[in-house]
Design a protein around this motif. Structure first.
Motif, short mmCIF file in Angstrom:
data_model
loop_
_atom_site.label_atom_id
_atom_site.label_comp_id
_atom_site.label_asym_id
_atom_site.label_seq_id
_atom_site.Cartn_x
_atom_site.Cartn_y
_atom_site.Cartn_z
N MET B 1 0.91 -8.48 58.32
CA MET B 1 1.95 -7.48 58.01
C MET B 1 1.33 -6.33 57.22
O MET B 1 0.48 -6.54 56.36
N LYS B 2 1.77 -5.14 57.53
CA LYS B 2 1.23 -3.98 56.81
C LYS B 2 1.82 -3.88 55.41
O LYS B 2 2.99 -4.19 55.20
N ASN B 3 1.01 -3.43 54.47
CA ASN B 3 1.50 -3.24 53.11
C ASN B 3 2.41 -2.02 53.01
O ASN B 3 2.20 -1.03 53.70
N ARG B 4 3.39 -2.11 52.12
CA ARG B 4 4.28 -0.99 51.85
C ARG B 4 3.55 -0.02 50.92
O ARG B 4 3.10 -0.42 49.84
N VAL B 5 3.38 1.21 51.36
CA VAL B 5 2.66 2.20 50.55
C VAL B 5 3.52 3.45 50.40
O VAL B 5 4.06 3.97 51.37
N ILE B 6 3.67 3.89 49.15
CA ILE B 6 4.40 5.13 48.88
C ILE B 6 3.39 6.25 48.72
O ILE B 6 2.50 6.16 47.87
N THR B 7 3.47 7.28 49.58
CA THR B 7 2.58 8.43 49.41
C THR B 7 3.39 9.56 48.80
O THR B 7 4.54 9.79 49.18
N ILE B 8 2.78 10.25 47.85
CA ILE B 8 3.47 11.37 47.20
C ILE B 8 2.67 12.64 47.38
O ILE B 8 1.54 12.75 46.88
N SER B 9 3.23 13.58 48.13
CA SER B 9 2.66 14.92 48.22
C SER B 9 3.45 15.76 47.24
O SER B 9 4.63 15.52 47.02
N ARG B 10 2.81 16.75 46.64
CA ARG B 10 3.55 17.49 45.61
C ARG B 10 3.02 18.89 45.42
O ARG B 10 1.85 19.15 45.56
N GLU B 11 3.92 19.76 45.06
CA GLU B 11 3.54 21.11 44.67
C GLU B 11 2.90 21.04 43.29
O GLU B 11 3.29 20.20 42.46
N PHE B 12 1.98 21.94 43.03
CA PHE B 12 1.32 21.99 41.72
C PHE B 12 2.36 22.27 40.63
O PHE B 12 3.15 23.19 40.74
N GLY B 13 2.35 21.41 39.60
CA GLY B 13 3.25 21.62 38.47
C GLY B 13 4.63 20.99 38.65
O GLY B 13 5.49 21.14 37.79
N SER B 14 4.83 20.27 39.76
CA SER B 14 6.16 19.69 40.01
C SER B 14 6.32 18.32 39.33
O SER B 14 7.40 17.74 39.36
N GLY B 15 5.24 17.80 38.74
CA GLY B 15 5.32 16.49 38.08
C GLY B 15 5.18 15.34 39.05
O GLY B 15 5.51 14.20 38.72
N GLY B 16 4.66 15.59 40.23
CA GLY B 16 4.52 14.55 41.26
C GLY B 16 3.64 13.39 40.82
O GLY B 16 3.94 12.23 41.11
N ARG B 17 2.57 13.73 40.10
CA ARG B 17 1.66 12.68 39.66
C ARG B 17 2.34 11.77 38.64
O ARG B 17 2.23 10.55 38.70
N THR B 18 3.08 12.39 37.72
CA THR B 18 3.81 11.61 36.71
C THR B 18 4.87 10.74 37.40
O THR B 18 5.03 9.56 37.07
N ILE B 19 5.57 11.31 38.36
CA ILE B 19 6.58 10.54 39.10
C ILE B 19 5.91 9.35 39.79
O ILE B 19 6.42 8.23 39.75
N GLY B 20 4.75 9.57 40.39
CA GLY B 20 4.01 8.50 41.05
C GLY B 20 3.74 7.35 40.09
O GLY B 20 3.93 6.17 40.43
N ARG B 21 3.28 7.70 38.89
CA ARG B 21 2.98 6.67 37.89
C ARG B 21 4.24 5.92 37.45
O ARG B 21 4.22 4.70 37.27
N MET B 22 5.34 6.67 37.31
CA MET B 22 6.61 6.05 36.89
C MET B 22 7.10 5.07 37.96
O MET B 22 7.56 3.97 37.66
N VAL B 23 6.99 5.49 39.22
CA VAL B 23 7.42 4.62 40.33
C VAL B 23 6.59 3.34 40.33
O VAL B 23 7.12 2.23 40.44
N LEU B 115 6.25 5.04 52.97
CA LEU B 115 7.38 5.85 52.51
C LEU B 115 6.75 7.16 52.04
O LEU B 115 6.07 7.19 51.01
N ASN B 116 6.95 8.22 52.80
CA ASN B 116 6.31 9.50 52.49
C ASN B 116 7.25 10.41 51.71
O ASN B 116 8.34 10.73 52.18
N VAL B 117 6.79 10.82 50.54
CA VAL B 117 7.62 11.59 49.60
C VAL B 117 7.00 12.97 49.37
O VAL B 117 5.76 13.09 49.32
N PHE B 118 7.83 13.97 49.22
CA PHE B 118 7.35 15.31 48.82
C PHE B 118 8.13 15.75 47.59
O PHE B 118 9.36 15.69 47.58
N ILE B 119 7.40 16.14 46.55
CA ILE B 119 8.04 16.58 45.30
C ILE B 119 7.79 18.08 45.13
O ILE B 119 6.66 18.55 45.26
#
Lengths: 192, 192
Positions: B1-23, B115-119
């Motif tokens: 079975m494939k692993n569930r992976v959340i990918t986060i693409s983000r605009e610079f300064g949108s806090g995407g990296r912080t959101i990734g860590r929180m998730v 699960l592909n996310v854009f912030i």
């Protein structure tokens, strides 16, 4: 204080209208879609008044439908745009609500406390859905989707000058094919 | 079975990296961002091996940096792309995780249950945030944002041929400036 209004833009066949109704039901507020707004316009007699005062090109509707040309003044579509925008504004002033389609995000900018939503899904998922909801037609479901999307994008672009489906134009965009209508409507309701 | 992976693409300064860590914290899974992936590449010696075998143009790094030209073979950036893609794939095979940036949505297509996310957020909100996070610079925060967005969009377009920030390319897009980092991370975690 401005009313909280959820606007839902959606790709054809993505289930955006159904999601709008589900959200409204969860929140106990009304949901207005394109059909309802059109009905209000017809019933209110608003359209007649507006056609007289604003829609110069529309006095003779049959003629202006044939010779619809912006160089000769507003087209029928322009007149309808003005009427619908007025109705959407009035509905938003009455109380919190969900409005599906009709560029309500653009019409209500600055006039309501907006949560702007965009619902989309892959063409394959939407094709499945439109056949299930509206039945088969002569043209293939994928062609129907392409045609309808093109029209919506052009309409949206002409009246709002915003790019259709650009994530940056919405507070939240959801893939209803992947997430399901129930999950989409819960997320939106939780943001109200 | 494939692993569930959340990918986060983000605009610079949108806090995407912080959101990734929180998730990741909410879900008890690891979060890998561009810095971590780069560090893994350097530590693993992977880069050296790859530069030898795959990166023909990169033997002499100083020279190839100056004469980086795709007509002469892969550029340094191409080599790094290959290495990073390999590392991202390996990380996704180890177990469920969050991956921020590096076009992981594209790299892992078909290889993980994605699960592909854009912030994103308005330029004003992002400008506030980058000054708060990274301090003032000579160039204005709005210029820094424009420059960084342009680079990310071009990088993304070149390697994936997908349009950056197009709602249709993601399962969910969120305006972090409007919704807040905490709410964004809860929604994403709820979709895991």
């Amino acid at each position: 204080m401005k009313n909280r209004v959820i606007t839902i833009s959606r790709e054809f066949g993505s289930g955006g209208r159904t999601i709008g109704r589900m959200v409204a039901e969860k929140l106990g507020i009304p949901c207005y879609d394109a059909e309802i707004i059109e009905k209000i316009a017809k019933e209110s007699g608003y359209s007649d008044e507006y056609i007289r005062t604003e829609g110069e090109g529309a006095q003779d509707r049959w003629l202006s439908n044939i010779f619809s040309n912006r160089a000769m003044g507003p087209t029928n579509q322009d007149t309808i745009w003005v009427i619908q925008s007025r109705i959407i504004t009035e509905l938003s002033e009455k109380g919190s609500c969900v409005i599906v389609g009709r560029c309500a995000d653009y019409v209500l900018k600055g006039k309501a406390d907006l949560l702007n939503v965009f619902i989309h899904a892959t063409p394959e998922k939407r094709a499945e859905r439109i056949v299930r909801e509206y039945g088969e037609r002569d043209t293939s479901p994928l062609e129907r989707i392409r045609e309808k999307d093109r029209r919506r994008a052009a309409y949206h672009r002409f009246y709002t000058d915003l790019k259709w489906g650009h994530a940056q134009n919405y507070h939240i965009c959801l893939d209803s094919g992947e997430l399901g209508l129930e999950k989409c409507s819960s997320i939106i309701a939780s943001l109200f």
